[in-house]
Write an enzyme that holds these catalytic residues in place. Structure first.
Site, PDB file in Angstrom:
ATOM      1  N   SER A 124       0.822  -1.201   0.000  1.00  0.00           N
ATOM      2  CA  SER A 124       0.000   0.000   0.000  1.00  0.00           C
ATOM      3  C   SER A 124       0.858   1.253   0.000  1.00  0.00           C
ATOM      4  CB  SER A 124      -0.905   0.001   1.236  1.00  0.00           C
ATOM      5  OG  SER A 124      -1.519   1.252   1.436  1.00  0.00           O
ATOM      6  N   TYR A 148      -2.581   0.047  10.185  1.00  0.00           N
ATOM      7  CA  TYR A 148      -2.744  -0.635   8.901  1.00  0.00           C
ATOM      8  C   TYR A 148      -1.507  -0.463   8.027  1.00  0.00           C
ATOM      9  CZ  TYR A 148      -3.957  -1.165   3.998  1.00  0.00           C
ATOM     10  OH  TYR A 148      -3.928  -1.518   2.670  1.00  0.00           O
ATOM     11  N   LYS A 152       1.631  -3.245   6.543  1.00  0.00           N
ATOM     12  CA  LYS A 152       2.142  -3.366   5.184  1.00  0.00           C
ATOM     13  C   LYS A 152       3.655  -3.135   5.154  1.00  0.00           C
ATOM     14  CE  LYS A 152      -1.725  -4.188   3.013  1.00  0.00           C
ATOM     15  NZ  LYS A 152      -1.990  -5.505   2.363  1.00  0.00           N
TER      16      LYS A 152
END
Length: 345
Positions: A124, A148, A152
């Site tokens: 991402s 989040y 990643k």
């Protein structure tokens, strides 16, 4: 190539499945259906003209994953599964760390047990944090501003170290920006669970009358119209980027700095920024519907501008985004209007 696609019933996963089949690959799906629906898999059959093998399994379940590898001869894996809501990750950080990182670790361990060493990982652009410059190249500083994004970033580090330690691995990390749109058939698209976390699904639901108005968080950024600017790419372009990365895996070169580890990162984006107000206008034109909205305060952690430098993907993978925002809006509206309640409505 026989490809295992995790998260294959999700928004990105379903479109990747279509692109893989259209490119001549055989696809096996794995999804735990925590934020997706089996109806999406059935509709994949309508689009592709074939019934895809699909297993209701979690990537943190080593036994379930191993059984899939035992039943199918897998050549490579495309890993799209994972929790993805930035806001939720700040409220439930341990859930995100446990789920997303455990899934990566369990997956690569299971792959190695079955002597499968080709992996495309869905990363991402959130790992760039608040970028120092735009457009953002792959060698920009990496920093995550939410759990989040941190999952990643940590997952990329795991895969980079794995490839450096074992020369059999071929890994590509795809750092994608903001996927929008839907399949032109109107059969599959983004079906958020509850209140949408992303801008375009929310705009679509406002245009459809499901929600009263859109809140625009901040109009005092240093951008042309004061609203945040992001890089939005059609989900079909994103899906084709996964195919390009998969077919390039055997050509991945060692890290140019260390000379070890065949692991490479690529941005998937258009290289152009679109503001929130421009996004609203584009969707109004595509849908011929008004999108009522109001300006509210900035959200903590939001940044002003973020868009990709996709030149490495164009140069090394032969990939570039081909569809414009108008096409993405038209496809998203077709999906929304034909499926007002999503897959279950």
């Amino acid at each position: 190539m026989n490809v295992l696609l995790t998260g294959g019933a999700g928004f990105v996963g379903t479109h990747v499945a279509v692109a893989l089949v259209e490119a001549g690959h055989d696809v096996v799906l794995v999804d735990n259906f925590s934020n997706s629906h089996p109806e999406a898999v059935r509709r994949l059959g309508e689009i592709t003209g074939r019934e895809l093998a699909c297993y209701a399994a979690d990537c943190t379940d080593a036994t379930a994953l191993s059984s899939v590898f035992e039943e199918h001869r897998i050549d490579a894996v495309v890993h799209c599964a994972g929790l993805k809501a930035v806001g939720e990750s700040t409220e439930r950080p341990t859930l995100y760390y446990r789920t997303n990182l455990d899934a990566v670790l369990t997956l690569v361990e299971t792959m190695a047990e079955h002597e499968v060493y080709r992996l495309v990982f869905s990363s991402s652009a959130t790992i760039y944090g608040d970028p120092q410059t735009v457009p953002i190249p792959e060698d920009a500083p990496l920093t995550a501003t939410n759990p989040y994004g941190a999952t990643k970033l940590f997952a990329e580090r795991i895969l980079t170290d794995l490839a450096a330690a074992d020369p059999r691995w071929r890994v590509t990390n795809l750092r994608y920006f903001n996927p929008i749109g839907a399949h032109p058939s109107g059969l599959i698209g983004e079906d958020p669970d509850g209140v949408p976390n992303n801008l375009f699904p929310y705009i679509a639901q406002v245009a459809a009358g499901r929600r009263e108005r859109l809140q625009v968080f901040g109009a005092d950024y240093a951008t042309p119209d004061g609203t945040g600017v992001r890089d939005y790419l059609h989900v079909l372009d994103l899906a084709e980027g996964h195919v390009a990365a998969l077919e390039h895996l055997d050509e991945v070169a060692p890290d140019p700095d260390t000379g070890t580890g065949r692991c490479r990162a690529y941005n998937l984006g258009t290289g152009r920024g679109l503001s929130v107000l421009e996004a609203i206008k584009a969707f109004e034109e595509a849908s011929s519907r008004p999108v009522p909205h109001e300006i509210t305060q900035r959200r903590p952690g939001d940044i002003a501008v973020c868009y990709a430098d996709p030149s490495r993907a164009q140069r090394e993978l032969g990939w570039q985004a081909r569809r414009d925002v108008a096409t993405a809006c038209a496809d998203a509206w077709r999906w929304q209007s034909r499926n007002p309640g999503g897959f279950t409505g």
